[in-house]
Scaffold this motif. Structure first.
Motif, short mmCIF file in Angstrom:
data_model
loop_
_atom_site.label_atom_id
_atom_site.label_comp_id
_atom_site.label_asym_id
_atom_site.label_seq_id
_atom_site.Cartn_x
_atom_site.Cartn_y
_atom_site.Cartn_z
N GLU A 168 -2.55 -12.84 5.93
CA GLU A 168 -2.20 -12.32 7.03
C GLU A 168 -0.74 -12.53 7.36
O GLU A 168 -0.33 -11.76 8.24
CB GLU A 168 -2.86 -13.13 8.21
N THR A 169 0.08 -13.21 6.68
CA THR A 169 1.40 -13.67 7.12
C THR A 169 2.51 -13.63 5.99
O THR A 169 3.71 -13.48 6.48
CB THR A 169 1.65 -15.19 7.64
N ASN B 1 4.42 -9.87 14.12
CA ASN B 1 3.09 -10.29 13.43
C ASN B 1 2.85 -11.62 14.14
O ASN B 1 3.48 -12.69 14.04
CB ASN B 1 3.31 -10.60 11.91
N GLU C 182 8.40 -8.89 9.42
CA GLU C 182 7.25 -8.50 10.37
C GLU C 182 7.47 -9.47 11.74
O GLU C 182 6.94 -10.55 11.96
CB GLU C 182 6.03 -8.82 9.82
#
Length: 254
Positions: A217-218, A187, A184
């Motif tokens: 989230e990560t 992100n 990602e």
């Protein structure tokens, strides 16, 4: 009140102390080596009541014998892994619960890295001890379990309250962040977290424990079910566990 202490061990391992201020009881979660644990206990004037083991790998159990000899601590671990662990005084399976100084401890099977790996969730402390299952921005290699097992384990951990502290077993976070960026790259939360990790490591400070909300989230291994992650991997219609397996495959050769 419960006090949590993170102890660096070996080259990149962590052990944790959980201390109940009211009773003086102290639990050690995983025992990579004896000396740093004994030093921390002595500095704080604490005894050692219990040792909780997440899995059988040597870098999580090597210090058990010396610590038991020095303190008389009771050793707790997985019933399914008892044949590979140091001698256990108490053994537990998935869904079991026990008390530590009046606080509930929930045992979760989190097989994948190994079969029989367990995690300890302590609601009153707001933390979960995950060993080498869910890690900061990562997860353990699948030495014994299947991708389906590990995805199920991670999904159950992901369902804990978002403010839970994830107390995992290694300082792999910077390398994990570099890999996560290949999954990602746009992100923003990951970019910010990567900068924060670099700042901590520059000061030689631990990046563990981490907050579950940050992992959600990560951490790419917790995000395999998301449409944007599937799209990035050109796996839009693939089952979640299959997407997880592809992310794990890529990390293994990263």
């Amino acid at each position: 009140m419960l006090t949590l202490v993170t102890i660096p061990c070996l080259s990149d391992n962590y052990a944790f102390l959980l201390h109940d201020d009211a009773t003086g009881a102290t639990a050690l979660i995983d025992a990579p080596e004896e000396a740093p644990v004994s030093t921390e206990l002595s500095a704080r004037g604490w005894g050692l009541s219990e040792i909780w083991l997440t899995h059988h790998h040597w870098d999580h159990v090597e210090g058990v014998g010396a610590l038991v000899e020095a303190t008389g601590a009771k050793v707790l671990g997985a019933r399914a892994d008892a044949h590979r662990l140091p001698d256990l005084d108490r053994s537990y399976g998935d869904g079991d619960q026990f008390q530590f100084a009046g606080h509930d401890v929930h045992v979760m099977d989190v097989s994948g890295h190994t079969v029989g790996h367990i995690a300890f969730y302590v609601p009153d402390a707001g933390c979960v001890f995950t060993g080498d299952s869910l890690m900061a921005l990562g997860c353990g290699r699948l030495f014994e379990g299947s991708p389906e097992q590990m995805w199920d384990s991670l999904s159950r951990l992901a369902a804990l309250p978002p403010d839970t502290l994830v107390c995992s077993g290694h300082e792999y976070t910077a390398a994990n962040a570099a890999f996560a960026a290949t999954i990602e790259p746009e992100n923003e939360a990951l970019k910010q977290r990567t900068e924060a990790i670099a700042a901590l490591r520059k000061k030689n400070q631990p990046t563990v424990p981490s907050r579950l909300s940050d992992e959600l989230e990560t951490n790419p291994f917790l995000r395999a079910h998301l449409s944007e992650v599937k799209a990035a991997l050109h796996m839009d219609a693939a089952p979640n566990a299959e997407v997880f397996a592809e992310i794990r495959r890529r990390k293994d050769s990263f």
